[in-house]
Write an enzyme that holds these catalytic residues in place. Structure first.
Site, PDB file in Angstrom:
ATOM      1  CG  ASN A  90      11.769   4.345   6.980  1.00 55.18           C
ATOM      2  OD1 ASN A  90      12.078   4.851   5.620  1.00 55.18           O
ATOM      3  ND2 ASN A  90      11.393   4.509   7.664  1.00 55.18           N
ATOM      4  CG  ASP A 100       6.081   2.490  13.395  1.00 56.21           C
ATOM      5  OD1 ASP A 100       5.006   3.134  12.835  1.00 56.21           O
ATOM      6  OD2 ASP A 100       6.073   1.570  13.451  1.00 56.21           O
ATOM      7  CG  PHE A 106       1.419   2.953   0.315  1.00 56.57           C
ATOM      8  CD1 PHE A 106       0.803   4.361  -0.119  1.00 56.57           C
ATOM      9  CD2 PHE A 106       2.268   2.203  -0.989  1.00 56.57           C
ATOM     10  CE1 PHE A 106       0.807   4.394  -1.506  1.00 56.57           C
ATOM     11  CE2 PHE A 106       2.195   2.881  -2.111  1.00 56.57           C
ATOM     12  CZ  PHE A 106       0.982   3.493  -2.688  1.00 56.57           C
TER      13      PHE A 106
END
Ligand code: C5P
Length: 406
Positions: A210, A279, A325
């Site tokens: 990411n 994930d 976060f």
């Protein structure tokens, strides 16, 4: 590396005979690794040229509030937000009076009002002006608002008088500024932080990842180290220099980050999960490069990665304070509150990643720090300033928690 390394510092020089010492201050701050931008008041330009300051700082100087070209480069609000610290040196009696009134009639005073960063003033003026009730009452107001007053020195003055009002020597000003970044709020505490993305191998050349830059996690690591903590930073691959005085544990995949975290986090005083953990990961990484099969789609099965922070929150040796976060694009606060409860965290830092000012990779952020029954909005500022605010808020919470439990 010292406390000033990579700090964004605005040196604002106002018009006094000591303006030349402002130039020396710029040189010393640069020498200690700070990134310096200079504001010259109109009066300052009578004493020292923008060219000198440009050469010393390596950046264009800023003078006018309403200058089209300057505003197109870095506008006054952008400049105010860029700063981690603003120091006005020398600060004349007039500037001090205008700051006390909260005026915004030139670039210097406007930036001092508009910045979310700490402001310091190193006064320089004639001893009679310094002693005047008006100046002293203005200074009192500034101190009451949290502005740091550095100096002045006493001694022989340019006008021939002797007394207080001389600008402190630039090296003493630089030392005082350096101390601003050293809060000791986390003295003796142990902090573990995860940062950056994780990289999940598909085969030896391809991966899933990411856009996380790691900047927020690195800023937090630095802020905790500056506050006196022993910091372990477990970091995915990023292109940032490792912060000084921090133990860096480099990892690649979520599983590696999980294992390193479970090893380091038990009994820490604070755990901060700032990493953007993937994930999912491919069920298995192919040992050789996958070949393209003409005309055929490829299906890669993804399996779920462990939730690292939720795992740590369930440990019997759970860190005293756990902070996560939440990067959200809508209903930021509601989603973040839900995530905080679900993961068993003390605090969650929520940011709106649909906002171009605060998206991945930006040097700035604006966040909500949400606790069980408290919420603090930390407006747009550099990630370093945001990190310092978070550290200050949670350090006070930690101190209160250990007082109640002792
Ligand atoms: O991805 P998500 O929104 O759930 O992330 C929220 C928090 O959980 C972040 O602090 C992140 O570092 C942490 N997290 C984690 N392990 C995961 C996913 C997220 O520690 N697998």
């Amino acid at each position: 590396m010292g406390l000033l390394h990579q700090r964004h510092i605005i040196v604002a020089i106002s018009g006094g005979i000591a303006a030349y010492k402002g130039a020396e201050l710029v040189r010393l701050l640069k020498k200690q690794g700070a990134v310096v931008r200079v504001i010259l008041s109109r009066g300052a330009k009578e004493f020292i040229t923008p060219l000198t300051l440009q050469a010393l700082s390596g950046e264009p100087t800023h003078s006018e509030l309403l200058d089209e070209t300057a505003e197109a480069g870095m506008g006054h609000i952008e400049l105010a937000r860029w700063a981690d610290l603003v120091v006005i040196a020398p600060g004349t009696a007039d500037v001090i009076a205008r700051l006390a009134q909260g005026r915004a009639d030139d670039l210097l005073t406007t930036v001092a009002l508009a910045t979310p960063a700490p402001v310091a003033v190193a006064p320089a003026m004639n001893q009679q002006m310094w002693a005047h009730e008006a100046t002293q009452s203005n200074l009192e107001q500034l101190v009451g608002r949290g502005i740091q007053i550095i100096g002045p020195d006493a001694g022989e003055q340019a006008c021939g008088d002797v007394g207080p009002g001389r600008l402190l020597e630039p090296d003493a000003i630089a030392n005082a500024l350096s101390e601003q970044f050293e809060s000791r709020l986390l003295d003796g505490k142990r902090v573990v932080i995860t940062a950056g993305p994780t990289v999940e191998a598909i085969d030896p050349v391809r991966y899933l990842s990411n856009h996380s830059s790691g900047k927020m996690g690195y800023a937090l690591a630095r802020a905790c180290a500056d506050a006196g903590a022993a910091v372990t930073l477990i970091t995915g691959p990023v292109s940032l220099a490792p912060p000084s005085r921090v133990t860096v544990v480099p990892v690649t995949s979520a599983i590696e980050m999980h294992d390193a975290t479970v090893h380091c986090a038990p009994n820490a005083d604070i755990f901060i999960g700032a990493a953007a953990v993937s994930d999912y990961r491919p069920e298995s990484a192919a040992p050789e490069k996958l070949k393209k099969a003409e005309g055929q789609d490829r299906v890669i099965t993804l399996v779920q990665n462990p939730d690292i922070i939720a795992t740590v929150a369930k440990l019997s040796q759970r860190p005293t304070l756990m902070i996560g976060f939440a990067a959200e694009t809508n209903d930021v606060i509601a989603h973040a509150r839900e995530k905080r409860a679900k993961k068993g965290l003390d605090y969650i830092v929520a940011n709106d990643v649909s906002d171009p000012d605060t998206t991945f990779g930006s040097d700035q952020n604006a966040v909500h720090l949400i606790g069980e029954d408290e919420a603090h909005y930390l407006p747009l500022a550099t990630k370093q300033v945001i990190a310092e605010r978070i550290v200050s808020l949670v350090a006070h919470h930690l101190a209160a928690t250990s007082q109640t439990s002792s």
